[in-house]
Design an enzyme around this catalytic site. Structure first.
Site, short mmCIF file in Angstrom:
data_model
loop_
_atom_site.label_atom_id
_atom_site.label_comp_id
_atom_site.label_asym_id
_atom_site.label_seq_id
_atom_site.Cartn_x
_atom_site.Cartn_y
_atom_site.Cartn_z
N GLU A 55 -38.11 -61.87 33.89
CA GLU A 55 -36.99 -62.44 33.17
C GLU A 55 -35.90 -62.98 34.11
OE1 GLU A 55 -36.88 -63.31 30.25
OE2 GLU A 55 -38.60 -62.28 29.42
N TYR A 106 -28.80 -62.37 27.46
CA TYR A 106 -30.20 -62.75 27.22
C TYR A 106 -31.19 -61.76 27.82
CZ TYR A 106 -34.76 -64.48 27.97
OH TYR A 106 -36.12 -64.54 28.01
N ASP A 159 -31.99 -67.63 24.33
CA ASP A 159 -31.94 -68.56 25.47
C ASP A 159 -31.87 -69.99 24.95
OD1 ASP A 159 -34.43 -68.94 24.44
OD2 ASP A 159 -35.38 -69.21 26.40
N CYS A 177 -41.72 -77.20 20.02
CA CYS A 177 -40.39 -77.70 19.65
C CYS A 177 -39.64 -78.15 20.90
CB CYS A 177 -39.63 -76.61 18.91
SG CYS A 177 -38.16 -77.17 18.00
N CYS A 233 -43.64 -81.95 15.53
CA CYS A 233 -43.43 -81.37 14.21
C CYS A 233 -44.70 -81.36 13.35
CB CYS A 233 -42.33 -82.15 13.49
SG CYS A 233 -40.74 -82.11 14.34
N CYS A 274 -46.45 -78.19 13.96
CA CYS A 274 -45.59 -77.01 14.05
C CYS A 274 -45.95 -75.96 12.98
CB CYS A 274 -44.12 -77.41 13.91
SG CYS A 274 -42.99 -75.99 14.01
#
Length: 359
Positions: free
Chosen positions: A47, A130, A148, A202, A209, A212
């Site tokens: 991370e 985060y 994020d 995305c 889309c 999606c």
DNA sequence: AATGCGTGGTC
DNA sequence: TGACCAAGCAT
């Protein structure tokens, strides 16, 4: 009592959204090194590396880092210079120094066990809102938001939120939203699913889309204005600074390098000495170096100009080659090293560019 | 809140 | 090719 400027529409089916997102994630998640197990240390390191850095860039760094520092204790016992060397080329080097500091604190205060307590984890160097949520949810399955850039982009479209995501206040809004819709069954997959969706489907530009998995939940798609979201004010343009960069070679064929200050840009990294052109003209360089370093140099040629773009500033460095008489003494953080020895010192990319010009 | 802090990829 | 973007944090 908490009053946000946004409430989730009643027609948003959060239960169906969770189901569709989690189903897609389970079937489409990438096999990444830090997803091989749930070791909190590995999750933590990943991370930190992933902050403002793309997955493909991180993978090789992560693998080498884990090979070199397999456990918290081994990282805690390492020299900071070696940690920085492992981070070389990855950027945002304070991440490495903060991680090293935090790991040493975990060894001392928590018996080398990554704390699962929210307050304890949050006060460690380099762990912000985060990363806190990411480690808690991914390593410990706690239902905490991990918001994020991906999450803000995805949710701004799905819920049609047009707040400026560049503003700190907006992130808090999204954290409140995630708290309301996160899966308590699998918070880890929920958070990672949102990010994975942002990375694979995305996209910032040209979101896919048509394929999606949560298209039917997306208000922006319904409006047809998904390309206008998220709203994000643009950052200022970087200012250009011109430097002279000195490649100094002594009688033994060694080169002069110095360690940068322990704070600010490229802190504790090594460099060929540089000086702002607006502070010293090229004619003054010999005298400047004599006064500053106590060494007499002899400029013999000027090389190329190296351009380097940082996040907030641009450097243009005119490389100058010079010889040094004697030059064994090294006050402060400067020293003479061979090209081979130079490999062991952590140097930022701008300095790597200068180094490549040595022939 | 606004700014400092790296690098590589994309179009 | 310059501008934007990418799993943010510290101050």
């Amino acid at each position: 009592m908490e009053q946000t400027s946004f409430t989730i529409p009643l027609l948003f089916n959060d239960e169906a959204f969770r189901h569709d997102l989690l189903t897609w994630y389970q079937g489409n998640k990438r096999l990444l090194p830090w997803r091989e197990n749930q070791d909190p240390y590995r999750i933590w390191v990943s991370e930190i590396m992933l902050q403002q850095t793309q997955v493909d860039t991180v993978i090789p760094y992560f693998n080498q880092f884990m090979e070199r520092y397999p456990t918290i204790k081994e990282l805690a016992e390492a020299d900071e210079q070696n940690v920085l060397k492992s981070w070389e080329g990855l950027g945002y080097y304070s991440r490495a120094r903060n991680l090293h500091t935090a790991v040493k604190e975990v060894v001392e205060k928590y018996d080398a066990q990554v704390p699962s307590d929210k307050k304890e984890l949050k006060q460690l160097k380099g762990i912000g809102p985060y990363t806190l949520g990411a480690v808690l949810s991914i390593a410990f399955n706690h239902p905490e938001p991990a918001v994020d850039g991906n999450v803000m982009r995805v949710l701004s479209r799905i819920l049609h939120i047009d707040e400026d995501i560049a503003k700190p206040k907006t992130k808090k809004l999204f954290e409140e939203v995630v708290k309301e819709i996160i899966s308590y069954e699998d918070p880890s997959s929920f958070n990672q699913g949102l990010m994975e969706l942002g990375a694979l489907v995305c996209h910032p530009k040209n979101p896919e889309c048509e394929t999606c998995p949560v298209q039917q939940h997306c208000l922006a798609y319904e409006h047809g204005d998904q390309k206008d979201l998220p709203v994000k004010t643009k950052q200022k343009k970087q200012k250009v600074s011109s430097y002279y960069g000195l490649v100094l070679k002594n009688d033994e064929g060694k080169f002069f390098i110095q360690k940068r200050p322990d704070e600010g840009l490229l802190a504790n990294m090594w460099e060929f000495p540089i000086v702002l052109q607006e502070e010293f003209d090229q004619k003054e360089l010999v005298n400047w170096f004599e006064v500053e370093y106590g060494l007499s140099i002899n400029i013999y040629t000027q090389g190329k100009r190296v351009r380097h773009v940082f996040s907030h500033v641009i450097w243009e460095v005119d490389v100058i080659y010079a010889s040094v008489k004697g030059g064994q003494k090294s006050d402060g953080d400067g020293k003479f090293v061979t090209l081979e020895e130079l490999e062991r010192y952590p140097m930022p990319n701008i300095q790597q560019k200068i180094k490549k010009l040595i022939h």
